[in-house]
Design a protein around this motif. Structure first.
Motif, PDB file in Angstrom:
ATOM      1  N   ALA A 566       0.829  -1.206   0.000  1.00  0.00           N
ATOM      2  CA  ALA A 566       0.000   0.000   0.000  1.00  0.00           C
ATOM      3  C   ALA A 566       0.865   1.258   0.000  1.00  0.00           C
ATOM      4  O   ALA A 566       0.597   2.209  -0.743  1.00  0.00           O
ATOM      5  CB  ALA A 566      -0.936  -0.004   1.209  1.00  0.00           C
ATOM      6  N   ARG A 567       1.923   1.253   0.805  1.00  0.00           N
ATOM      7  CA  ARG A 567       2.820   2.415   0.849  1.00  0.00           C
ATOM      8  C   ARG A 567       3.603   2.552  -0.456  1.00  0.00           C
ATOM      9  O   ARG A 567       3.812   3.658  -0.957  1.00  0.00           O
ATOM     10  CB  ARG A 567       3.769   2.295   2.039  1.00  0.00           C
ATOM     11  CG  ARG A 567       3.082   2.295   3.397  1.00  0.00           C
ATOM     12  CD  ARG A 567       4.049   2.599   4.534  1.00  0.00           C
ATOM     13  NE  ARG A 567       5.145   1.638   4.597  1.00  0.00           N
ATOM     14  CZ  ARG A 567       5.092   0.488   5.257  1.00  0.00           C
ATOM     15  NH1 ARG A 567       3.972   0.137   5.896  1.00  0.00           N
ATOM     16  NH2 ARG A 567       6.138  -0.323   5.284  1.00  0.00           N
ATOM     17  N   PHE A 568       4.002   1.413  -1.007  1.00  0.00           N
ATOM     18  CA  PHE A 568       4.748   1.437  -2.276  1.00  0.00           C
ATOM     19  C   PHE A 568       3.863   1.958  -3.406  1.00  0.00           C
ATOM     20  O   PHE A 568       4.293   2.776  -4.231  1.00  0.00           O
ATOM     21  CB  PHE A 568       5.264   0.032  -2.580  1.00  0.00           C
ATOM     22  CG  PHE A 568       6.048  -0.068  -3.861  1.00  0.00           C
ATOM     23  CD1 PHE A 568       7.281   0.557  -3.991  1.00  0.00           C
ATOM     24  CD2 PHE A 568       5.558  -0.793  -4.935  1.00  0.00           C
ATOM     25  CE1 PHE A 568       8.011   0.463  -5.167  1.00  0.00           C
ATOM     26  CE2 PHE A 568       6.278  -0.894  -6.107  1.00  0.00           C
ATOM     27  CZ  PHE A 568       7.507  -0.273  -6.231  1.00  0.00           C
ATOM     28  N   PHE A 569       2.620   1.483  -3.477  1.00  0.00           N
ATOM     29  CA  PHE A 569       1.691   1.965  -4.512  1.00  0.00           C
ATOM     30  C   PHE A 569       1.456   3.463  -4.370  1.00  0.00           C
ATOM     31  O   PHE A 569       1.369   4.200  -5.352  1.00  0.00           O
ATOM     32  CB  PHE A 569       0.350   1.230  -4.408  1.00  0.00           C
ATOM     33  CG  PHE A 569       0.406  -0.198  -4.865  1.00  0.00           C
ATOM     34  CD1 PHE A 569       1.465  -0.675  -5.624  1.00  0.00           C
ATOM     35  CD2 PHE A 569      -0.606  -1.083  -4.528  1.00  0.00           C
ATOM     36  CE1 PHE A 569       1.522  -1.997  -6.041  1.00  0.00           C
ATOM     37  CE2 PHE A 569      -0.565  -2.410  -4.937  1.00  0.00           C
ATOM     38  CZ  PHE A 569       0.503  -2.859  -5.696  1.00  0.00           C
ATOM     39  N   GLN A 570       1.326   3.926  -3.127  1.00  0.00           N
ATOM     40  CA  GLN A 570       1.102   5.360  -2.876  1.00  0.00           C
ATOM     41  C   GLN A 570       2.288   6.166  -3.391  1.00  0.00           C
ATOM     42  O   GLN A 570       2.114   7.256  -3.952  1.00  0.00           O
ATOM     43  CB  GLN A 570       0.915   5.588  -1.369  1.00  0.00           C
ATOM     44  CG  GLN A 570       0.377   6.958  -0.989  1.00  0.00           C
ATOM     45  CD  GLN A 570      -1.069   7.158  -1.397  1.00  0.00           C
ATOM     46  OE1 GLN A 570      -1.822   6.175  -1.510  1.00  0.00           O
ATOM     47  NE2 GLN A 570      -1.477   8.395  -1.640  1.00  0.00           N
ATOM     48  N   ALA A 571       3.491   5.631  -3.231  1.00  0.00           N
ATOM     49  CA  ALA A 571       4.689   6.335  -3.703  1.00  0.00           C
ATOM     50  C   ALA A 571       4.725   6.428  -5.220  1.00  0.00           C
ATOM     51  O   ALA A 571       5.401   7.298  -5.777  1.00  0.00           O
ATOM     52  CB  ALA A 571       5.938   5.608  -3.198  1.00  0.00           C
ATOM     53  N   GLY A 572       3.987   5.537  -5.907  1.00  0.00           N
ATOM     54  CA  GLY A 572       3.995   5.540  -7.364  1.00  0.00           C
ATOM     55  C   GLY A 572       3.030   6.513  -7.989  1.00  0.00           C
ATOM     56  O   GLY A 572       3.061   6.715  -9.216  1.00  0.00           O
ATOM     57  N   LEU A 573       2.180   7.131  -7.196  1.00  0.00           N
ATOM     58  CA  LEU A 573       1.227   8.099  -7.747  1.00  0.00           C
ATOM     59  C   LEU A 573       1.946   9.335  -8.274  1.00  0.00           C
ATOM     60  O   LEU A 573       2.992   9.731  -7.762  1.00  0.00           O
ATOM     61  CB  LEU A 573       0.209   8.507  -6.675  1.00  0.00           C
ATOM     62  CG  LEU A 573      -0.667   7.386  -6.101  1.00  0.00           C
ATOM     63  CD1 LEU A 573      -1.538   7.926  -4.977  1.00  0.00           C
ATOM     64  CD2 LEU A 573      -1.524   6.762  -7.196  1.00  0.00           C
ATOM     65  N   LYS A 574       1.367   9.934  -9.303  1.00  0.00           N
ATOM     66  CA  LYS A 574       1.981  11.125  -9.893  1.00  0.00           C
ATOM     67  C   LYS A 574       2.079  12.258  -8.879  1.00  0.00           C
ATOM     68  O   LYS A 574       2.973  13.097  -8.964  1.00  0.00           O
ATOM     69  CB  LYS A 574       1.181  11.571 -11.112  1.00  0.00           C
ATOM     70  CG  LYS A 574       1.310  10.629 -12.308  1.00  0.00           C
ATOM     71  CD  LYS A 574       0.545  11.150 -13.505  1.00  0.00           C
ATOM     72  CE  LYS A 574       0.739  10.218 -14.710  1.00  0.00           C
ATOM     73  NZ  LYS A 574      -0.001  10.670 -15.896  1.00  0.00           N
ATOM     74  N   SER A 575       1.148  12.267  -7.941  1.00  0.00           N
ATOM     75  CA  SER A 575       1.142  13.334  -6.933  1.00  0.00           C
ATOM     76  C   SER A 575       2.198  13.127  -5.858  1.00  0.00           C
ATOM     77  O   SER A 575       2.501  14.037  -5.083  1.00  0.00           O
ATOM     78  CB  SER A 575      -0.244  13.421  -6.280  1.00  0.00           C
ATOM     79  OG  SER A 575      -0.590  12.170  -5.695  1.00  0.00           O
ATOM     80  N   ALA A 576       2.779  11.911  -5.796  1.00  0.00           N
ATOM     81  CA  ALA A 576       3.782  11.604  -4.771  1.00  0.00           C
ATOM     82  C   ALA A 576       5.088  12.323  -5.085  1.00  0.00           C
ATOM     83  O   ALA A 576       5.459  12.514  -6.250  1.00  0.00           O
ATOM     84  CB  ALA A 576       4.009  10.107  -4.679  1.00  0.00           C
ATOM     85  N   THR A 577       5.785  12.715  -4.052  1.00  0.00           N
ATOM     86  CA  THR A 577       7.048  13.453  -4.230  1.00  0.00           C
ATOM     87  C   THR A 577       8.264  12.540  -4.172  1.00  0.00           C
ATOM     88  O   THR A 577       9.348  12.940  -4.580  1.00  0.00           O
ATOM     89  CB  THR A 577       7.180  14.536  -3.141  1.00  0.00           C
ATOM     90  OG1 THR A 577       7.121  13.904  -1.851  1.00  0.00           O
ATOM     91  CG2 THR A 577       6.057  15.554  -3.262  1.00  0.00           C
ATOM     92  N   LYS A 578       8.082  11.310  -3.675  1.00  0.00           N
ATOM     93  CA  LYS A 578       9.228  10.418  -3.504  1.00  0.00           C
ATOM     94  C   LYS A 578       8.876   9.014  -3.993  1.00  0.00           C
ATOM     95  O   LYS A 578       8.271   8.232  -3.260  1.00  0.00           O
ATOM     96  CB  LYS A 578       9.629  10.380  -2.030  1.00  0.00           C
ATOM     97  CG  LYS A 578      11.098  10.030  -1.800  1.00  0.00           C
ATOM     98  CD  LYS A 578      11.468  10.260  -0.339  1.00  0.00           C
ATOM     99  CE  LYS A 578      12.975  10.076  -0.147  1.00  0.00           C
ATOM    100  NZ  LYS A 578      13.371  10.301   1.251  1.00  0.00           N
ATOM    101  N   PRO A 579       9.232   8.685  -5.245  1.00  0.00           N
ATOM    102  CA  PRO A 579       8.942   7.346  -5.759  1.00  0.00           C
ATOM    103  C   PRO A 579       9.641   6.271  -4.936  1.00  0.00           C
ATOM    104  O   PRO A 579      10.567   6.541  -4.172  1.00  0.00           O
ATOM    105  CB  PRO A 579       9.490   7.393  -7.187  1.00  0.00           C
ATOM    106  CG  PRO A 579       9.629   8.834  -7.520  1.00  0.00           C
ATOM    107  CD  PRO A 579       9.928   9.526  -6.232  1.00  0.00           C
ATOM    108  N   GLY A 580       9.198   5.028  -5.135  1.00  0.00           N
ATOM    109  CA  GLY A 580       9.711   3.924  -4.331  1.00  0.00           C
ATOM    110  C   GLY A 580      10.614   2.978  -5.091  1.00  0.00           C
ATOM    111  O   GLY A 580      10.534   2.847  -6.317  1.00  0.00           O
ATOM    112  N   VAL A 581      11.485   2.299  -4.343  1.00  0.00           N
ATOM    113  CA  VAL A 581      12.311   1.207  -4.848  1.00  0.00           C
ATOM    114  C   VAL A 581      12.023   0.004  -3.956  1.00  0.00           C
ATOM    115  O   VAL A 581      12.386   0.000  -2.780  1.00  0.00           O
ATOM    116  CB  VAL A 581      13.814   1.550  -4.808  1.00  0.00           C
ATOM    117  CG1 VAL A 581      14.633   0.356  -5.309  1.00  0.00           C
ATOM    118  CG2 VAL A 581      14.112   2.784  -5.627  1.00  0.00           C
ATOM    119  N   LEU A 582      11.333  -0.981  -4.513  1.00  0.00           N
ATOM    120  CA  LEU A 582      10.985  -2.184  -3.750  1.00  0.00           C
ATOM    121  C   LEU A 582      12.062  -3.242  -3.968  1.00  0.00           C
ATOM    122  O   LEU A 582      12.371  -3.593  -5.109  1.00  0.00           O
ATOM    123  CB  LEU A 582       9.625  -2.710  -4.206  1.00  0.00           C
ATOM    124  CG  LEU A 582       9.136  -4.030  -3.582  1.00  0.00           C
ATOM    125  CD1 LEU A 582       8.965  -3.889  -2.078  1.00  0.00           C
ATOM    126  CD2 LEU A 582       7.831  -4.476  -4.226  1.00  0.00           C
TER     127      LEU A 582
END
Length: 816
Positions: A566-582
């Motif tokens: 859920a946190r990783f998906f949230q990081a992938g949103l265009k509105s997110a400021t910090k993308p994720g690395v899983l």
């Protein structure tokens, strides 16, 4: 063309090659005779729509959709819903999922299955008691029926019961009624339960709506009732491929295998599931419980005349416990083989006359009697003595069949300040082919579909112990190649001999840096093991931080997976400021069965060829298959094929829809090599064709160029299946399923399709759409077509001597 398929097909148009797939599936159903159809079709091919073809082609057969996970149920409910909405057809559907998902009292119980069994026993006893009271008051006749929903005093009593104080399950109670048959009290579904079951079939009820729809009825019972006249029944792998489950389930649902069509989804997982079904595990905990069951039932067993059975149990069980305790002292945490003959000598050897089979039969007989006593005494029906008996029965397979391997392993756990050890014994099945053929051979027809049946002939051999058993079709990747970049390492590897080599480590680090920093948005890196993940954790963290990305780790505890995702998906949103690395493990909890749609994932990288650890047990598996199929094929099926599937499943998380784009990286030179240790020849054709082999430094530039210049493309639809080719008589010819020799009409369809997307191309590109065994050399292709063939498609062709190829381009107005 089959008009019945069109009448059942719920979409405005067919995807490329989709119609061909549906026609072939329908033909398999019409042929019957326990035939098998294996479909290797990447994501986006429209595999789920095979269901419409099966519905169109069947006569009086029911369709059983076989799924691995509960999450897939909604996909098929959606498909049925579309058929109902977009055609004039009204197929009925039912599904059965585990009680952990459907039981209305699931939140009250630690173990839903044990709690449900106990409450069902208590409910039936209550029903029988109330039936006797009713007969006493109303009189005894063959028409006597007791309906608990009309007994207000009973309803008032049970509805006030609290959690932990229940005398019965109120939902199961109201789903049943008692009646007399030949003087005996029997139970059947209540009228209200039948009405609810029919209503489920009349509608599309999703799992999260089931509780509300069933109201005060048991959802599990209602779903079973809805299956009786359903056209499509959705079950899980165990329901169908475990003989014990299947026989009981089919009898309960009224399914006749000979009149049933199987549709097996994610069929690349079938082998592992069937092997697990045919394996057996005995824990030290179960042995302890079995000893207690015998002790508490000693007096009843003697009264029942089971002195021999009791003596056998009292001899065998302590010996098994002593064997396990000796294993505890050795403290072996890794899996090890144990000698089944020596184990039998240790367990049964104290008898003056060795009759192992008879003693196991006595033990199982005692287990059955104790189980019936438990049921009559309103106790949980879970029987550990039966588990011991089943294991000892399976031990015979390990003695006589190389497909069964006896294993032992010891677990250590800390509780407070103390360390506890516990040994587990296992009889592990290595070969699923006998069971799969047995099940498939009982059903009218079987369709297996997967996005990673690569290579399909290897899966056919693995599943059926021979090639030629199934009709196989492989579809090309429908997603535009412009939407993906496929890279493979030219030098990096995770081979054990080079894993710690300085230059090799640097090469892997450069690939990681290029990928994590270069691909915008969320990315995932799959490692071959947790140890390898830990080895590169620091470099991944450093690069991610410099790129403004957040690291997410695959948790060891499966309960934490949903929150991490859920946190990783949230990081992938265009509105997110910090993308994720899983950071995850190939073949682990986050590499299959999870839909990373939209912006959730823009790239996936597999570090290493994810082979199983080369333990003594894995060597045993390898030797078994080498002896069965020869060194090359046997080693591939036992060792390499599972690794290929893990890698392909991991990369398949990126492109889940036609409009998605992303970067795919295979970070091991073995993926780029053929022969020897290489596996490139086993990759899907599209991946082999598009692969760019590069060093770690080169990958940075390739990713940067692709990110900067690529333009997202869309997938075209074909109005009636494959592209139509007109003949001189203005007749439309249908493409033909490949069964050996390639047909000219098939080649013309491919030629027309390529011409739609390219202004100029070489005739040899037709081979990219063909199976390897059907490909033609340049001379054969040149002789296959005439000038009229090209002209009818608005094309002209010219032979280029310098390269030995035929160049094809569109005819322009000013062309002569």
């Amino acid at each position: 063309m089959d008009p019945d398929i069109d009448r059942w097909f719920p979409y405005p148009g067919y995807r490329p090659h989709q119609r061909e797939m549906l026609e072939a599936a329908a033909e398999i159903v019409r042929t019957g005779g326990h035939s098998v159809f294996m479909v290797d079709a990447p994501t986006g091919s429209g595999k789920t729509s095979i269901l419409s073809a099966l519905l169109a082609a069947r006569n009086d057969q029911q369709i059983v959709v076989v799924l691995r996970t509960v999450s897939q149920v909604s996909i098929y409910l959606d498909e049925i819903k579309k058929i109902r909405q977009n055609t004039n057809k009204r197929p009925r559907v039912a599904y059965l999922v585990g009680k952990a998902k459907t039981c209305q009292l699931r939140d009250e119980m630690d173990s839903v299955y044990m709690g449900c069994d106990l409450l069902k026993i208590m409910t039936r006893q209550l029903l029988e008691s109330k039936m006797r009271e009713y007969m006493y008051l109303a009189g005894r006749s063959q028409d006597t029926v007791y309906d608990p929903s009309k007994d207000e005093s009973l309803l008032e009593l049970i509805m006030d019961e609290r959690e932990g104080e229940r005398s019965c399950c109120p939902y199961y109670l109201l789903s049943k009624e008692a009646y007399l048959f030949d003087g005996e009290i029997k139970f059947r579904s209540s009228r209200k339960a039948q009405e609810v079951g029919r209503a489920i079939g009349d509608n599309i009820i999703y799992l999260d709506e089931l509780d509300e729809h069933c109201g005060d009825m048991c959802p599990y019972e209602a779903m079973a009732l809805s299956a009786e006249d359903a056209d499509v029944v959705i079950l899980n792998y165990n329901h169908v491929f475990d003989d014990t489950y299947r026989d009981a389930m089919y009898n309960w649902l009224g399914l006749d295998p000979e009149k049933t069509i199987l549709l097996i989804d994610e069929a690349h997982n079938l082998g592992d599931t069937v092997r697990a079904v045919n394996s057996d595990v005995l824990s030290q905990f179960s042995v302890k419980k079995a000893i207690k069951e015998v002790e508490s039932s000693r007096m009843k067993a003697r009264k029942a005349g089971l002195n021999k059975s009791l003596a056998v149990a009292e001899q065998i069980l302590p010996r098994i416990m002593k064997f396990m305790e000796k294993m505890n002292e050795k403290g072996t945490s890794s899996e090890e083989w144990f000698d089944p003959h020596m184990f039998s000598d240790f367990v049964f050897g104290e008898s003056l006359v060795r009759e192992d089979d008879r003693m196991v039969a006595e033990l199982m007989n005692l287990g059955d009697v104790i189980a019936r006593q438990k049921e009559s005494g309103s106790e949980s029906s879970e029987m550990h003595l039966q588990k011991v008996g089943d294991f000892l029965f399976m031990l015979n397979f390990a003695k006589n069949d190389e497909a069964y391997v006896p294993l032992k392993y010891t677990d250590k756990r800390q509780v407070g300040g103390n360390t506890y050890t516990s040994t587990t014994l296992e009889i592990r099945n290595l070969d699923p082919s006998l069971q799969i053929e047995s099940v498939v051979g009982q059903h009218h027809a079987t369709i297996m579909i997967s996005g990673t049946f690569s290579p399909p002939e290897a899966y056919e051999l693995y599943y059926f112990a021979k090639n030629g058993r199934a009709t196989i079709i492989t579809l090309p990747n429908q997603f535009p190649p412009e939407n993906r970049l496929v890279l493979t390492a030219s030098r990096a590897t995770t081979q054990s001999s080079l894993r710690d080599d300085r230059d090799n480590v640097t090469e892997i680090q450069q690939h990681l840096e290029s990928f994590i920093a270069g691909v915008p948005g969320n990315v995932v890196v799959y490692f071959t093991s947790y140890n390898l993940l830990n080895q590169y954790m620091d470099i991944c963290t450093t690069v991610a931080k410099a790129a403004g990305k957040q690291i997410y780790l695959e948790p060891r505890d499966s309960k934490e997976v949903s929150s991490v995702l859920a946190r990783f998906f949230q990081a992938g949103l265009k509105s997110a400021t910090k993308p994720g690395v899983l950071l995850a493990v190939a073949g682990g909890k986050m590499s299959e069965g999870i839909d990373y749609r939209g912006e959730a994932l823009k790239g996936a990288m597999v570090v290493g060829l994810p082979l199983t650890a080369y333990t003594e047990i894995q060597k045993t598996v390898n030797e078994y298959y080498k002896s069965k199929y020869g060194n090359k094929q046997g080693m591939f099926i036992a060792y390499t094929l599972p690794a290929m599937n893990r890698a392909l499943q991991a990369l398949g998380r990126v492109h889940r829809a036609a409009d998605e784009d992303g970067v795919l990286v295979l970070c091991d030179f073995r993926f780029a090599s053929k022969g020897g240790m290489g596996v490139r020849e086993y990759l899907p054709d599209w991946m082999d064709r598009e692969m760019k082999v590069c060093s770690g430094r080169e990958s940075a530039q390739l990713i940067a160029d692709w990110v900067k210049h690529h333009k997202r493309a869309e997938v075209p639809l074909e109005t009636k299946g494959l592209l139509n080719v007109e003949t001189d008589n203005n007749e439309v010819q249908e493409p033909i399923l490949q069964t050996g020799k390639i047909k000219k009409t098939r080649l013309l369809n491919i030629l027309a399709k390529i011409a739609r997307s390219k202004e100029r191309f070489y005739l040899g590109t037709i081979n990219n759409q063909l199976k390897k065994e059907d490909r033609l050399d340049s001379t054969q292709l040149k002789e296959m077509f005439t000038d009229e063939d090209f002209s009818r498609l608005g094309l002209k062709a010219c032979y280029v001597h310098s390269i030995g190829e035929v160049e094809v381009k569109h005819i322009r107005k000013n062309d002569k």
